[in-house]
Design a protein around this motif. Structure first.
Motif, PDB file in Angstrom:
ATOM      1  N   ILE A  23       0.838  -1.207   0.000  1.00 20.21           N
ATOM      2  CA  ILE A  23       0.000   0.000   0.000  1.00 20.21           C
ATOM      3  C   ILE A  23       0.871   1.254   0.000  1.00 20.21           C
ATOM      4  O   ILE A  23       0.616   2.204  -0.747  1.00 20.21           O
ATOM      5  CB  ILE A  23      -0.965   0.004   1.212  1.00 20.21           C
ATOM      6  N   ARG A  24       1.917   1.266   0.811  1.00 19.85           N
ATOM      7  CA  ARG A  24       2.835   2.422   0.830  1.00 19.85           C
ATOM      8  C   ARG A  24       3.486   2.610  -0.539  1.00 19.85           C
ATOM      9  O   ARG A  24       3.668   3.733  -1.005  1.00 19.85           O
ATOM     10  CB  ARG A  24       3.892   2.255   1.915  1.00 19.85           C
ATOM     11  N   GLY A  25       3.837   1.502  -1.174  1.00 23.99           N
ATOM     12  CA  GLY A  25       4.423   1.586  -2.516  1.00 23.99           C
ATOM     13  C   GLY A  25       3.463   2.208  -3.511  1.00 23.99           C
ATOM     14  O   GLY A  25       3.855   3.051  -4.327  1.00 23.99           O
ATOM     15  N   LEU A  26       2.199   1.817  -3.434  1.00 23.88           N
ATOM     16  CA  LEU A  26       1.197   2.395  -4.326  1.00 23.88           C
ATOM     17  C   LEU A  26       0.975   3.877  -4.035  1.00 23.88           C
ATOM     18  O   LEU A  26       0.721   4.671  -4.944  1.00 23.88           O
ATOM     19  CB  LEU A  26      -0.116   1.620  -4.206  1.00 23.88           C
ATOM     20  N   GLN A  27       1.066   4.268  -2.761  1.00 19.93           N
ATOM     21  CA  GLN A  27       0.908   5.678  -2.417  1.00 19.93           C
ATOM     22  C   GLN A  27       2.055   6.517  -2.983  1.00 19.93           C
ATOM     23  O   GLN A  27       1.922   7.722  -3.136  1.00 19.93           O
ATOM     24  CB  GLN A  27       0.808   5.844  -0.902  1.00 19.93           C
ATOM     25  N   GLY A  28       3.155   5.881  -3.311  1.00 21.23           N
ATOM     26  CA  GLY A  28       4.276   6.594  -3.933  1.00 21.23           C
ATOM     27  C   GLY A  28       3.911   7.185  -5.280  1.00 21.23           C
ATOM     28  O   GLY A  28       4.544   8.137  -5.740  1.00 21.23           O
ATOM     29  N   ILE A  29       2.874   6.643  -5.914  1.00 21.60           N
ATOM     30  CA  ILE A  29       2.434   7.198  -7.203  1.00 21.60           C
ATOM     31  C   ILE A  29       1.991   8.643  -7.027  1.00 21.60           C
ATOM     32  O   ILE A  29       2.243   9.485  -7.893  1.00 21.60           O
ATOM     33  CB  ILE A  29       1.307   6.337  -7.810  1.00 21.60           C
ATOM     34  N   ASP A  30       1.370   8.943  -5.900  1.00 21.27           N
ATOM     35  CA  ASP A  30       0.948  10.326  -5.638  1.00 21.27           C
ATOM     36  C   ASP A  30       2.163  11.248  -5.567  1.00 21.27           C
ATOM     37  O   ASP A  30       2.152  12.360  -6.104  1.00 21.27           O
ATOM     38  CB  ASP A  30       0.134  10.406  -4.343  1.00 21.27           C
ATOM     39  N   ARG A  31       3.219  10.792  -4.938  1.00 24.67           N
ATOM     40  CA  ARG A  31       4.460  11.575  -4.850  1.00 24.67           C
ATOM     41  C   ARG A  31       5.055  11.794  -6.236  1.00 24.67           C
ATOM     42  O   ARG A  31       5.507  12.885  -6.568  1.00 24.67           O
ATOM     43  CB  ARG A  31       5.447  10.837  -3.929  1.00 24.67           C
ATOM     44  N   ILE A  32       5.040  10.753  -7.060  1.00 24.15           N
ATOM     45  CA  ILE A  32       5.543  10.868  -8.436  1.00 24.15           C
ATOM     46  C   ILE A  32       4.724  11.899  -9.202  1.00 24.15           C
ATOM     47  O   ILE A  32       5.283  12.766  -9.890  1.00 24.15           O
ATOM     48  CB  ILE A  32       5.504   9.494  -9.139  1.00 24.15           C
ATOM     49  N   THR A  33       3.413  11.826  -9.081  1.00 22.87           N
ATOM     50  CA  THR A  33       2.528  12.762  -9.779  1.00 22.87           C
ATOM     51  C   THR A  33       2.824  14.198  -9.366  1.00 22.87           C
ATOM     52  O   THR A  33       2.966  15.091 -10.218  1.00 22.87           O
ATOM     53  CB  THR A  33       1.052  12.422  -9.489  1.00 22.87           C
ATOM     54  N   GLN A  34       2.919  14.437  -8.060  1.00 24.46           N
ATOM     55  CA  GLN A  34       3.188  15.798  -7.582  1.00 24.46           C
ATOM     56  C   GLN A  34       4.553  16.299  -8.052  1.00 24.46           C
ATOM     57  O   GLN A  34       4.688  17.475  -8.436  1.00 24.46           O
ATOM     58  CB  GLN A  34       3.105  15.827  -6.065  1.00 24.46           C
ATOM     59  N   ALA A  35       5.563  15.433  -8.022  1.00 25.70           N
ATOM     60  CA  ALA A  35       6.899  15.843  -8.462  1.00 25.70           C
ATOM     61  C   ALA A  35       6.904  16.171  -9.956  1.00 25.70           C
ATOM     62  O   ALA A  35       7.496  17.174 -10.373  1.00 25.70           O
ATOM     63  CB  ALA A  35       7.921  14.746  -8.152  1.00 25.70           C
TER      64      ALA A  35
END
Length: 127
Positions: free
Chosen positions: A56-68
């Protein structure tokens, strides 16, 4: 953009740095939209009741990628506006470092950008 033919037959073209930076900004914004679409698609998937928290934490990393990607897109757009207009690069050695033909077309001011349709209803192809 200036272009000339060399003795070896290779075309030399100059690429304006500010135009390249603007197109990189546009490409980053497109990638941010794609990342957001992936995030939305994954949120519609049904996971097992006991999904591993690390997954789940790994999938939440997609949000960080999107924002960056969104931030980098805005940054490159601003940088391109601040660059002097007379700085040129050699297009062939710069663009030849890229593997994706679509990306080369999107970054080359002499080429027509390839716009990905957001409403594509075609069959999913897994790579």
């Amino acid at each position: 953009m200036e272009s000339s033919q060399t003795k070896s037959g290779i075309t030399h073209r100059d690429l304006e740095l500010d135009a390249l930076a603007a197109r990189i900004g546009d490409e980053l914004e497109t990638l941010a939209r794609l990342s957001s679409d992936v995030q939305k698609a994954l949120s519609m998937c049904h996971f097992a009741e006991h999904t591993d928290p690390a997954a789940i934490r790994g999938l939440q990393g997609i949000d960080r990628i999107t924002q960056a990607l969104e931030d980098l897109g805005r940054l490159m757009a601003a940088v391109s506006g601040e660059m002097p207009k007379d700085v040129k690069l050699h297009a062939v050695p710069i663009l030849s470092r890229l593997r994706l033909h679509e990306l080369v077309n999107n970054l080359d001011p002499d080429a027509q950008p390839v716009l990905m349709s957001r409403d594509y209803d075609g069959e999913v192809q897994w790579f």
